[in-house]
Motif scaffolding. Sequence first.
Motif, PDB file in Angstrom:
ATOM      1  N   ARG A 460      44.921   2.483  18.159  1.00  0.00           N
ATOM      2  CA  ARG A 460      45.045   1.078  18.544  1.00  0.00           C
ATOM      3  C   ARG A 460      46.508   0.632  18.484  1.00  0.00           C
ATOM      4  O   ARG A 460      47.024   0.021  19.430  1.00  0.00           O
ATOM      5  CB  ARG A 460      44.193   0.208  17.618  1.00  0.00           C
ATOM      6  N   ALA A 461      47.176   0.952  17.373  1.00  0.00           N
ATOM      7  CA  ALA A 461      48.574   0.556  17.238  1.00  0.00           C
ATOM      8  C   ALA A 461      49.450   1.253  18.279  1.00  0.00           C
ATOM      9  O   ALA A 461      50.358   0.640  18.854  1.00  0.00           O
ATOM     10  CB  ALA A 461      49.074   0.879  15.835  1.00  0.00           C
ATOM     11  N   SER A 462      49.174   2.518  18.554  1.00  0.00           N
ATOM     12  CA  SER A 462      49.974   3.254  19.536  1.00  0.00           C
ATOM     13  C   SER A 462      49.792   2.695  20.933  1.00  0.00           C
ATOM     14  O   SER A 462      50.749   2.632  21.716  1.00  0.00           O
ATOM     15  CB  SER A 462      49.593   4.740  19.508  1.00  0.00           C
ATOM     16  N   LEU A 463      48.576   2.291  21.262  1.00  0.00           N
ATOM     17  CA  LEU A 463      48.319   1.727  22.583  1.00  0.00           C
ATOM     18  C   LEU A 463      49.066   0.407  22.761  1.00  0.00           C
ATOM     19  O   LEU A 463      49.704   0.163  23.795  1.00  0.00           O
ATOM     20  CB  LEU A 463      46.818   1.529  22.789  1.00  0.00           C
ATOM     21  N   LEU A 464      49.005  -0.452  21.743  1.00  0.00           N
ATOM     22  CA  LEU A 464      49.734  -1.714  21.822  1.00  0.00           C
ATOM     23  C   LEU A 464      51.243  -1.478  21.881  1.00  0.00           C
ATOM     24  O   LEU A 464      51.964  -2.137  22.637  1.00  0.00           O
ATOM     25  CB  LEU A 464      49.382  -2.585  20.619  1.00  0.00           C
ATOM     26  N   GLN A 465      51.721  -0.518  21.094  1.00  0.00           N
ATOM     27  CA  GLN A 465      53.141  -0.215  21.080  1.00  0.00           C
ATOM     28  C   GLN A 465      53.613   0.340  22.425  1.00  0.00           C
ATOM     29  O   GLN A 465      54.649  -0.077  22.961  1.00  0.00           O
ATOM     30  CB  GLN A 465      53.443   0.796  19.968  1.00  0.00           C
ATOM     31  N   SER A 466      52.868   1.276  22.999  1.00  0.00           N
ATOM     32  CA  SER A 466      53.274   1.861  24.275  1.00  0.00           C
ATOM     33  C   SER A 466      53.208   0.837  25.400  1.00  0.00           C
ATOM     34  O   SER A 466      54.052   0.844  26.307  1.00  0.00           O
ATOM     35  CB  SER A 466      52.390   3.069  24.604  1.00  0.00           C
ATOM     36  N   ALA A 467      52.212  -0.058  25.346  1.00  0.00           N
ATOM     37  CA  ALA A 467      52.138  -1.113  26.363  1.00  0.00           C
ATOM     38  C   ALA A 467      53.335  -2.049  26.258  1.00  0.00           C
ATOM     39  O   ALA A 467      53.929  -2.443  27.275  1.00  0.00           O
ATOM     40  CB  ALA A 467      50.836  -1.888  26.208  1.00  0.00           C
ATOM     41  N   ALA A 468      53.714  -2.406  25.019  1.00  0.00           N
ATOM     42  CA  ALA A 468      54.884  -3.264  24.827  1.00  0.00           C
ATOM     43  C   ALA A 468      56.163  -2.557  25.276  1.00  0.00           C
ATOM     44  O   ALA A 468      57.050  -3.175  25.867  1.00  0.00           O
ATOM     45  CB  ALA A 468      54.987  -3.668  23.362  1.00  0.00           C
ATOM     46  N   THR A 469      56.249  -1.261  25.014  1.00  0.00           N
ATOM     47  CA  THR A 469      57.430  -0.500  25.439  1.00  0.00           C
ATOM     48  C   THR A 469      57.537  -0.458  26.952  1.00  0.00           C
ATOM     49  O   THR A 469      58.636  -0.561  27.512  1.00  0.00           O
ATOM     50  CB  THR A 469      57.357   0.933  24.877  1.00  0.00           C
ATOM     51  N   LEU A 470      56.401  -0.321  27.624  1.00  0.00           N
ATOM     52  CA  LEU A 470      56.413  -0.300  29.091  1.00  0.00           C
ATOM     53  C   LEU A 470      56.888  -1.634  29.648  1.00  0.00           C
ATOM     54  O   LEU A 470      57.688  -1.684  30.592  1.00  0.00           O
ATOM     55  CB  LEU A 470      55.018   0.036  29.616  1.00  0.00           C
ATOM     56  N   VAL A 471      56.424  -2.729  29.074  1.00  0.00           N
ATOM     57  CA  VAL A 471      56.857  -4.050  29.528  1.00  0.00           C
ATOM     58  C   VAL A 471      58.347  -4.237  29.264  1.00  0.00           C
ATOM     59  O   VAL A 471      59.088  -4.733  30.116  1.00  0.00           O
ATOM     60  CB  VAL A 471      56.039  -5.150  28.826  1.00  0.00           C
ATOM     61  N   TYR A 472      58.809  -3.815  28.099  1.00  0.00           N
ATOM     62  CA  TYR A 472      60.222  -3.966  27.761  1.00  0.00           C
ATOM     63  C   TYR A 472      61.101  -3.105  28.664  1.00  0.00           C
ATOM     64  O   TYR A 472      62.147  -3.553  29.152  1.00  0.00           O
ATOM     65  CB  TYR A 472      60.438  -3.579  26.302  1.00  0.00           C
ATOM     66  N   ALA A 473      60.674  -1.864  28.911  1.00  0.00           N
ATOM     67  CA  ALA A 473      61.467  -0.977  29.769  1.00  0.00           C
ATOM     68  C   ALA A 473      61.522  -1.479  31.200  1.00  0.00           C
ATOM     69  O   ALA A 473      62.518  -1.270  31.905  1.00  0.00           O
ATOM     70  CB  ALA A 473      60.883   0.434  29.736  1.00  0.00           C
TER      71      ALA A 473
END
Length: 495
Positions: A460-473
Amino acid sequence: MAVPAAMMALTACMPQSIEKSDKPTLATPVDHAIYWQAVETEKGTQQTAISSRLPEDSLIDTKITYDLPALVDLALHANPETRISWEEAKAAAARLERNRSTWYPTLTAMAFGQYFKNSFPIPGSALITNGYSSFGSLDLAWTLFDFGRREALVDAGTQRLTAANFAFNRKHQEIAYRVASSFFAYQAVLAKVTAAQQTLNAAGASTDSVKAKLDKGLATRPDLLLAIQEQAKASYDLQDARGSVIQTQADLTTNLGISPSYSLQLINLSKLPLPAGLVQSVEKIVDQALEQRPDLMARLAELRAREAEVKKARAEFFPKISLKGMIGNQYWGSVHTNPPGNESYTASNLVNTTMLNVEWTLFDGFERTNAVHEAEARKEASKAQIDAFRLEIMRDIWKAYADTKTTLEKREFALALLKAAEESYEATQESYTHGFSTVIELLSAQKDLARARYTEIDSRASLLQSAATLVYASGGQSRGDFNTDSDAFGRSLRQ
């Protein structure tokens, strides 16, 4: 389907088109936490100083429960980095205004007074003059033509103001991303504490069950020792998880810009909505990022500023034509001469001049030629930096996109693993109660359930983190760009 809270927080930091303002100081934000859109604001609302008191004293409310957008808003007001970027943006606006001042004439007032005594030799004696004098004037200097020097200087300042604008927006995105990342890590650790407590409770129940069987002669002492060993290990894991809470909390408060002594009420990680899939293709996300990512736009503005510097360097080969004028009054008072006659007199004289100056440097040891070469080299270097940065952006987006797709798939398997582990543990526990399973099988099922819980939390944490990273990138695109749906789960990149 709901969009992740991380995306909702990060996408608020979208840069908008920049309009060239005639009053750049009014284009700066009135507050360091306001997204600067380079539009004019009313005079009198612009802050000119930062209060000496700590910002969080009036910003933090320990009685409310903070979700991720609320934490991001708190960070944008409390984090000192936002104030740094705010002041840098204001400085860029002031520099532009300084550059524009070269278009105006300069008017200088000058005045001086003196007591004088002069002696001139004459036949047989000396002529002595003494008295008081004063002079006051207004001097005007105005450059009329400089063949593009001032225009290039203002253009460079305008582009650097635009670059500061985009850097300001990117700093907001960066802080939002760091807050989201630390928030997910903190919530994951809290969830692991809960999972460790559940494992400890299960280990205690297993120990009690083995004791009950031992009292009835249905279990051995080694079985009890194994159960006690697993209970002790579960206690250790619980304390280890609790220790990690302090570390991740310190990271979160640092990114928020507040003291770790504050205890905030936060929503639970399980209440955060998760994306079900990716709708957009990675190619489209890359294209959008190359069009609107603030730090890339800042580098493009810096390139245009360096192009303006090349124009200024070339303009130095041409002359400058300026107008100079002066008007003043020369006054002499109580002037005495000796000899003859010890007369005294007072005089006043109006002085004025007007000049049209032409200044043209004909030879300077090739300084201007080398200045042009330097400016052109800096411009080419800026172009190369932009090309390299574009490649870096594409790499980051491709990696973040792949990570998001992978974590989406891992999330499904983590849920299936947790469900299977729970069912296996319940079945093994019941089987052990009726004497059909050994204590080793019970403890093994207990370990598997603990690992499955941790795996579900990490997924769950990894999914939220990767989604946030994609938006930031990608530069914080609009929310609609990242809508999710269950049918899109596992969709390939061929969209």
